[in-house]
Design an enzyme around this catalytic site. Structure first.
Site, mmCIF file in Angstrom:
data_model
loop_
_atom_site.group_PDB
_atom_site.id
_atom_site.type_symbol
_atom_site.label_atom_id
_atom_site.label_comp_id
_atom_site.label_asym_id
_atom_site.label_seq_id
_atom_site.Cartn_x
_atom_site.Cartn_y
_atom_site.Cartn_z
ATOM 1 N N ASP A 1 43.008 38.191 38.950
ATOM 2 C CA ASP A 1 41.898 38.049 39.891
ATOM 3 C C ASP A 1 42.431 37.645 41.254
ATOM 4 O OD1 ASP A 1 39.240 37.287 41.052
ATOM 5 O OD2 ASP A 1 38.608 37.372 38.948
ATOM 6 N N TYR B 1 28.831 52.531 45.599
ATOM 7 C CA TYR B 1 28.978 51.904 44.288
ATOM 8 C C TYR B 1 28.736 52.911 43.164
ATOM 9 C CZ TYR B 1 28.333 48.306 40.663
ATOM 10 O OH TYR B 1 28.443 47.520 39.542
#
Length: 255
Positions: free
Chosen positions: A36, A159
């Protein structure tokens, strides 16, 4: 597939869907590399589950390769779960006639689609070097798409295009990797309660309104429900090349 004594890489593992899946994998005996860009939260999750944190951008080849190498050093790499993603909203042309900046579209595609592909190719290459288990299986790649891939709303062209690409590459990727004993599946979540919605009374009211649009149960999904399905797709060796909606039967309206 048994993940005990194996390693797994979970992208976006510092929070939400990724953190829940990282916990589920660790509970089954896997060493989890939490990949991450959120370093503080990522280190907390990794410490909690006895895993390792890797600070990396999913679209960066060298950083992801380093995370894969870290996983392989701990145990044979058999699992990749791609949860990293983002969904900035903007119409392709605004009401005043202004077109969306191309860099916004490129950014969404780079993180959601290119990032997923980058992590998959590097993790899969490492999986090929593992000893095969039952049926010659060496590993599993699990992507995260979105119901927006099918029901994209106003403002979601970047998206929806990116997540549609994830859906579209699932079957051919499964076919590509079959000769190596690696399965590929994708989960397409609907409205899931993650930190993106914020906290407090205002956030709770907004989430309740969103949940009312779900057919049943009329609430947002839980990250743990994603993790439960993820573990089934990882451990069930006959699940391959599939895209599974996890959405309470919602079909998104235009807005």
């Amino acid at each position: 597939m048994d993940v005990t004594s194996s390693s797994a890489v979970v992208t976006g593992g510092a929070s939400g869907l990724g953190a829940a899946t990282a916990r589920a994998l660790a509970a089954r005996g896997a060493h989890v590399v939490v990949l991450d860009r959120q370093e503080e939260n990522g280190r907390k999750v990794a410490a909690e589950i006895g895993g390792t944190f890797a600070l990396a951008d999913v679209s960066d080849e060298e950083q992801v390769q380093s995370a894969v190498d870290t996983a392989v050093a701990a145990a044979p790499l058999r699992v990749l779960v791609n949860c990293a993603g983002l969904g900035p909203a903007q119409r392709i042309v605004e009401r005043d006639g202004t077109p969306i900046p191309l860099k916004k579209f490129e950014f969404a595609v780079r993180v959601n689609l290119v990032g997923s592909y980058n992590c998959a190719r590097l993790a899969a290459a490492a999986m090929t070097r593992s000893e095969p288990g039952a049926d010659g299986e060496k590993g599993v790649v699990l992507h995260t798409a979105s119901v927006a891939a099918f029901d994209g709303q106003i403002g979601q062209t970047p998206y929806a295009a990116a997540k549609g690409g994830v859906v579209g590459m699932t079957l051919p990727m499964a076919r590509d990797l079959a000769i190596h004993g690696i399965r590929v599946n994708t989960i397409a979540p609907g409205l899931v309660d993650t930190p993106i919605y914020g906290t407090g009374d205002k956030a709770d009211a907004f989430k309740a309104k969103l949940g009312a649009s779900v057919v049943f149960p009329q609430r947002l999904g839980y990250a743990e429900e994603y993790a439960t399905l993820a573990m089934e797709l990882i451990t069930n060796s006959y699940m391959n090349g599939e895209v599974v909606r996890l959405d309470g039967a919602i079909r998104l309206p235009p807005r």
